[in-house]
Write a protein that holds these residues in place. Structure first.
Motif, PDB file in Angstrom:
ATOM      1  N   PRO A  17       0.815  -1.221   0.000  1.00  0.00           N
ATOM      2  CA  PRO A  17       0.000   0.000   0.000  1.00  0.00           C
ATOM      3  C   PRO A  17       0.847   1.269   0.000  1.00  0.00           C
ATOM      4  O   PRO A  17       0.578   2.222  -0.735  1.00  0.00           O
ATOM      5  N   THR A  18       1.929   1.278   0.799  1.00  0.00           N
ATOM      6  CA  THR A  18       2.785   2.463   0.856  1.00  0.00           C
ATOM      7  C   THR A  18       3.483   2.706  -0.475  1.00  0.00           C
ATOM      8  O   THR A  18       3.565   3.836  -0.956  1.00  0.00           O
ATOM      9  N   LEU A  19       3.955   1.624  -1.085  1.00  0.00           N
ATOM     10  CA  LEU A  19       4.630   1.776  -2.377  1.00  0.00           C
ATOM     11  C   LEU A  19       3.678   2.346  -3.426  1.00  0.00           C
ATOM     12  O   LEU A  19       4.020   3.285  -4.140  1.00  0.00           O
ATOM     13  N   TRP A  20       2.459   1.775  -3.492  1.00  0.00           N
ATOM     14  CA  TRP A  20       1.474   2.270  -4.444  1.00  0.00           C
ATOM     15  C   TRP A  20       1.191   3.743  -4.212  1.00  0.00           C
ATOM     16  O   TRP A  20       1.164   4.548  -5.143  1.00  0.00           O
ATOM     17  N   LEU A  21       0.981   4.061  -2.952  1.00  0.00           N
ATOM     18  CA  LEU A  21       0.621   5.428  -2.597  1.00  0.00           C
ATOM     19  C   LEU A  21       1.715   6.412  -3.016  1.00  0.00           C
ATOM     20  O   LEU A  21       1.456   7.411  -3.686  1.00  0.00           O
ATOM     21  N   THR A  22       2.968   6.110  -2.659  1.00  0.00           N
ATOM     22  CA  THR A  22       4.049   7.039  -2.986  1.00  0.00           C
ATOM     23  C   THR A  22       4.264   7.103  -4.498  1.00  0.00           C
ATOM     24  O   THR A  22       4.489   8.173  -5.051  1.00  0.00           O
ATOM     25  N   PHE A  23       4.141   5.954  -5.141  1.00  0.00           N
ATOM     26  CA  PHE A  23       4.365   5.931  -6.588  1.00  0.00           C
ATOM     27  C   PHE A  23       3.323   6.783  -7.321  1.00  0.00           C
ATOM     28  O   PHE A  23       3.666   7.628  -8.162  1.00  0.00           O
ATOM     29  N   LEU A  24       2.050   6.558  -6.963  1.00  0.00           N
ATOM     30  CA  LEU A  24       0.989   7.319  -7.631  1.00  0.00           C
ATOM     31  C   LEU A  24       1.130   8.815  -7.353  1.00  0.00           C
ATOM     32  O   LEU A  24       0.966   9.652  -8.239  1.00  0.00           O
ATOM     33  N   SER A  25       1.444   9.147  -6.102  1.00  0.00           N
ATOM     34  CA  SER A  25       1.591  10.564  -5.742  1.00  0.00           C
ATOM     35  C   SER A  25       2.698  11.211  -6.563  1.00  0.00           C
ATOM     36  O   SER A  25       2.527  12.298  -7.112  1.00  0.00           O
ATOM     37  N   MET A  26       3.845  10.513  -6.627  1.00  0.00           N
ATOM     38  CA  MET A  26       4.972  11.066  -7.365  1.00  0.00           C
ATOM     39  C   MET A  26       4.615  11.223  -8.835  1.00  0.00           C
ATOM     40  O   MET A  26       4.958  12.227  -9.467  1.00  0.00           O
ATOM     41  N   ALA A  27       3.906  10.248  -9.373  1.00  0.00           N
ATOM     42  CA  ALA A  27       3.583  10.270 -10.798  1.00  0.00           C
ATOM     43  C   ALA A  27       2.747  11.506 -11.147  1.00  0.00           C
ATOM     44  O   ALA A  27       3.113  12.276 -12.040  1.00  0.00           O
ATOM     45  N   TRP A  28       1.666  11.729 -10.414  1.00  0.00           N
ATOM     46  CA  TRP A  28       0.833  12.877 -10.793  1.00  0.00           C
ATOM     47  C   TRP A  28       1.512  14.195 -10.430  1.00  0.00           C
ATOM     48  O   TRP A  28       1.408  15.187 -11.162  1.00  0.00           O
ATOM     49  N   ALA A  29       2.250  14.184  -9.317  1.00  0.00           N
ATOM     50  CA  ALA A  29       2.924  15.419  -8.904  1.00  0.00           C
ATOM     51  C   ALA A  29       3.945  15.845  -9.957  1.00  0.00           C
ATOM     52  O   ALA A  29       4.050  17.019 -10.308  1.00  0.00           O
ATOM     53  N   LEU A  30       4.667  14.877 -10.494  1.00  0.00           N
ATOM     54  CA  LEU A  30       5.686  15.186 -11.492  1.00  0.00           C
ATOM     55  C   LEU A  30       5.030  15.706 -12.766  1.00  0.00           C
ATOM     56  O   LEU A  30       5.461  16.702 -13.348  1.00  0.00           O
ATOM     57  N   LEU A  31       3.950  15.025 -13.162  1.00  0.00           N
ATOM     58  CA  LEU A  31       3.263  15.393 -14.401  1.00  0.00           C
ATOM     59  C   LEU A  31       2.678  16.800 -14.319  1.00  0.00           C
ATOM     60  O   LEU A  31       2.958  17.668 -15.150  1.00  0.00           O
TER      61      LEU A  31
END
Lengths: 334, 307, 303
Positions: free
Chosen positions: B97-111
């Motif tokens: 869950p933590t990995l998914w959460l951080t990954f998704l957050s980083m993805a949209w934040a970067l975009l």
């Protein structure tokens, strides 16, 4: 009356500064004929580069703006041209190379792609044909192993090689006019000579006109047919290259010529022009060169002379009260 | 590239060592006797001695460290003081869950951050720039946990679009990712703006225009590629920000991840679990920085092609 | 006064105004944007002054006793009587917000102050003396930097135990390295300037050189960094309070108020909204002021 390849008339370019604006180019006139090399000469800060950027309309991302005048290229006024059509001319009929080969190429794109971009855009070639053309152009500018080099990145090349790449890029769509802004200034002396030779031979092969911007009179003597001398955003003298060196009319031109060391002559000290180019916001009232001029007269401080033809010579002009006096006297006595 | 990668890899080793020592020291930094703290207020002396022996606290410090490290390398992080469960098992179920959460957050934040930054830079000192800058400073100033609560109140409680918490469907990740990514998005927006402004002033941008390239090619191909190298680097360095924030967001959205476990363990004084989590977070942080360094090498031809 | 004028020469706003003619952004545009941002920063600064006044005179401003429970108006929404509504004990939220200003600002400001003092001392020593001391201090800050901010704070609170004073320590610890690094770099460049050499040649002691000649050089950077860090400190402190590691729920801290209101989110969202807005506006104000100060005081720090 034949149409000139390029005809610049009354060009003014302003730079926003503080609350107001200053004129970096203040009414410049000159022309270039087909296949002719015109030198644009002056100290740094005299408006040469701004003039060239104005012609190319590359003032975006600078505070500069063309405020008056026209730039006719094959009869079309570039100043009034919509950006879209201007883009079709840039890199195509009208190409430019810059002073800094080290920073003028994109560090993260391969040489081949950077060369192919204008080729695909202007000549409508496909990827493969553009690449072949790029390799051909690299060979033309004397780059060995061109087919390997297209896949290299700029940092893998020396400064001289990069400038060759820049030249290849500019020449790739067979421009009718090439603007070269101090193309050799950043290079070693031996490389300078090679690049100048290259430009000379290319120019003859391709029959293109050239606007060569430089502060180096040696380069002018080597390459140019005619010369326009600029000072403080104005043209102060215009002459054929022979006339200019044989008989400079403007004290500023004389100063420039005297400040070049001559090889055969044993000179104790270099004569150079005293003082600096005045700041654009603090221009003297009369002749802009008056504060540094050794022949300064009262009239010079009061009123700025106009750029007028020198008596009896074609395409020979000077902006100096002194020459204009001589002209008048010559006219009277004759 | 090979040597560069090797250098980076070797550079990580001393850092990992320091982190392992610090985390190991953690138990000893707690004021008072850890064995007594673990045993509780009314434990007998025997009980305390037992715990001390169990944790190896009676051995000399360096032996304790060697012991700790050899356990660590064989995947044994000890047992939870609270539940007695193996810490390794507790962590395993909570990593995803933590990995998914951080990954998704980083993805949209970067975009989105890049988009705002690029638009701001291209329309510098005009209204899109002002809107972008204000949005970025606001995003930086909003308390993450509060944003999460407000999003829950509006989109889960009032509108019922998303679950209020848990990780039952993919929808559960949307609000937490928005919350977690907000701060870093703002940071990336500001950074990519200034990076783009710098890049747009480069000589090769002028070359691109002089070639007659369209403006979107000049910006998208020539400028963005160069800025991207720097922005990705900064994004990676800010990953730690996400790890810290995940503690917050997992609490707000009741996500059974590592961050939530950390909060619970601290509140229950479950020191072995805290120790393991600190180690995991710090290691993760270091590894991400390593990946960013390597990525930088891949993106930057100057490094990729140097022998 | 004489060394003060020298100090101003280095990084003063005036020297930043002299821009090269070409290759800068539009000057009129820059002026307008500077003015606009300045106006925003000024408004933000005004807001902060207001907050400070509220922090000082809070007890005289609260419409109700912030700690007094009123079971007749439990969790009432905003109304004419209670502008920001009441909480789960019927306490007036506006009064509690006003009362909490002091604690919230005190925690973050003191944390940043401690970080600034420690960081400045370490940075000055590191930059001035160099050598092993420099290496030690910089390695130490590298290690602290290799932990994410909030995690580091949580780790420190985990060691020291919950409570506001430990929150101050935790926030101060993770703020110190950034001050140390910035001050070190300013010190390094200041060390080389002429007037320090002149002072040294006249036989001044190191301590005096640092205090009289180098420290004044670092002041603009300290001010800028303080204003930039306060916002983050407020957020960190509020986060810790929210996680139950900071202020006790009985203390009128904005973060703690939020934490309490969380359980009533679906019935009385205003309990969560108002403290959050208070935190948001305060942090925003500090960030805007920090931005403005950075632009005005320290053009070199622009990135």
């Amino acid at each position: 009356m034949t149409q000139h390849l390029l005809e610049v008339q009354g060009l003014e370019t302003e730079f926003a500064r503080g609350g107001g604006s200053v004129k970096a180019v203040a009414g410049v006139d000159f022309h270039i004929q087909k296949g002719e090399v015109l030198g644009l000469v002056g100290e740094s800060g005299c408006g040469k580069s701004v003039t060239s950027l104005s012609i190319m309309r590359l003032l975006k991302d600078t505070p500069g703006k063309i405020s008056a005048g026209s730039v006719r290229f094959e009869g079309t006024d570039l100043v009034k041209l919509p950006e879209k059509e201007m883009r079709r001319i840039r890199g195509n009929d009208l190409a430019m190379i810059f002073q800094e080969p080290m920073t003028s190429l994109n560090p993260v794109l391969r040489i081949g792609l950077q060369l192919a971009e204008p080729i695909m855009m202007h000549l409508g070639y496909g990827r493969k044909k553009a690449r072949e053309h790029a390799i051909h152009m690299l060979r033309l500018v004397g780059i060995p192993r061109a087919e390997e080099l297209v896949d290299d990145y700029p940092h893998q090349l020396s400064g001289g090689m990069r400038q060759r790449v820049m030249i290849a890029m500019a020449m790739s769509c067979h421009p009718k006019l090439l603007i070269a802004d101090e193309p050799t200034t950043a290079l070693d002396v031996t490389i300078q000579a090679q690049i100048l030779d290259l430009m000379k031979s290319l120019k003859e092969e391709q029959d293109m006109g050239m606007l060569l911007i430089t502060h180096d009179l040696g380069v002018v003597a080597e390459l140019c047919d005619r010369v326009v001398v600029m000072y403080a955003g104005r043209v102060v003298e215009e002459a054929s290259v022979h006339e200019l060196f044989a008989n400079p009319r403007h004290p500023y031109t004389r100063g420039l010529i005297h400040s070049v060391p001559k090889l055969r002559q044993k000179v104790r000290r270099l004569e150079s022009i005293k003082g600096n180019v005045p700041d654009l916001s603090q221009m003297p009232h009369g002749c802009k060169f008056a504060p540094r001029c050794e022949f300064v007269m009262e009239q010079c401080l009061a009123e700025e002379p106009r750029l007028l033809p020198v008596e009896g010579l074609e395409e020979r002009k000077s902006r100096c009260w002194l020459t204009q006096q001589e002209n008048a006297e010559g006219g009277e006595s004759a | 590239m090979g040597r560069y990668a090797l250098q980076r890899l070797l550079g990580v080793i001393p850092l990992l060592f320091v982190v392992s020592v610090l985390v190991f020291m953690f138990l000893h930094l707690i004021p008072g006797d850890p064995a007594r703290l673990i045993a509780g207020q009314d434990a007998t002396l025997e009980e305390i001695m037992g715990i001390r022996q169990q944790l190896g606290l009676d051995l000399p410090l360096w032996k304790q460290y060697v012991h700790y490290m050899s356990n660590l390398l064989s995947g044994d992080l000890g047992n939870s003081i609270q539940s007695g469960l193996a810490v390794t098992d507790m962590l395993m179920s909570r990593v995803m869950p933590t990995l998914w959460l951080t990954f998704l957050s980083m993805a949209w934040a970067l975009l989105i951050g890049l988009l705002i930054g690029v638009v701001s830079a291209v329309y510098r000192n005009r209204w899109p720039d002002y809107v972008g800058t204000l949005a970025a400073i606001s995003g930086m100033s909003v308390p993450g946990f509060w944003l999460g609560l407000v999003l829950i109140q509006i989109f889960s409680v009032e509108l019922g679009w998303f679950p209020t918490g848990g990780v039952d469907t993919w929808k559960s990740y949307i609000l937490p990712s928005i919350t977690l990514g907000m701060g870093i998005m703002s940071m990336l927006a500001r950074y990519s703006r200034s990076s783009m402004l710098e890049t747009l002033r480069e000589d090769y941008i002028r070359t691109g225009r002089a070639k007659g390239m369209r403006e979107y090619v000049v910006i998208g191909r020539h400028a963005l590629r160069n800025s991207l190298i720097q922005v990705v680097t900064v994004a990676g360095l800010q990953f730690g920000f996400l790890l810290g924030g995940s503690v917050m967001v997992e609490t707000v959205f009741s996500i059974p991840g590592l961050g939530r476990l950390l909060v619970d363990s601290i509140l229950f004084r479950d020191y072995t679990v805290i120790q393991a989590l600190l180690l995991i977070f710090a290691t993760q942080f270091i590894l991400i920085n390593l990946i960013v360094d390597l990525l930088y090498g891949v993106l930057n031809p100057k490094i990729r092609y140097s022998s | 006064m004489s060394d003060n004028s020298t100090v101003m020469g280095a990084g003063s706003p005036l020297s930043g105004e002299v821009l090269p003619p070409v290759k800068t952004k539009g000057r009129i545009g820059e002026f307008v944007s500077k003015f606009c941002r300045q106006r925003m920063s000024l408004t933000a600064a005004g807001f902060i002054v207001l907050l400070l006044l509220i922090a000082v005179f809070g007890p005289f401003l609260t419409p109700y006793n912030p700690d007094e429970a009123n079971y007749e108006v439990l969790m009432a929404g905003p109304s004419a009587d209670h502008w920001a509504g009441t909480d789960e004990y019927g306490r007036d939220i506006l009064s509690r917000l006003i009362d909490g200003t002091r604690l919230t600002l005190a925690v973050s400001l003191s944390a940043v102050f401690i970080a600034a003092v420690l960081g400045t001392i370490l940075g000055l020593l590191s930059g001035f003396y160099g050598g092993w001391l420099d290496r030690l201090i910089m390695r130490g800050s590298d290690v602290l930097f290799s932990f994410p901010d909030l995690l580091l704070a949580i780790g420190i609170v985990a060691i020291l135990g919950p409570g506001l004073s430990n929150v101050v320590i935790a926030v101060a610890v993770f703020g110190t390295p950034s001050f140390a690094r910035i001050i070190r770099s300013v010190t390094l460049s200041a060390k080389e300037t002429l007037f320090v050499e002149a002072a040294r040649s006249m036989g001044a002691k190191n301590g005096r050189i640092i205090w009289r000649h180098i420290f004044p050089e670092t002041v603009p950077s300290i001010i800028v960094n303080v204003s930039m860090k306060v916002g983050g400190a407020i957020l960190a402190a509020a986060s810790l309070s929210f996680l139950g590691m900071g202020a006790k729920t009985t203390e009128p801290d904005w973060g703690a108020m939020l934490s309490m209101g969380r359980d009533y989110l679906s019935i009385a969202p205003h309990i969560v909204y108002f403290p959050g807005i208070a935190i948001f506006l305060t942090v925003l104000a500090f960030n805007l002021v920090g931005d403005g100060l950075r632009d005005a005081l320290d053009p070199k720090m622009k990135n």
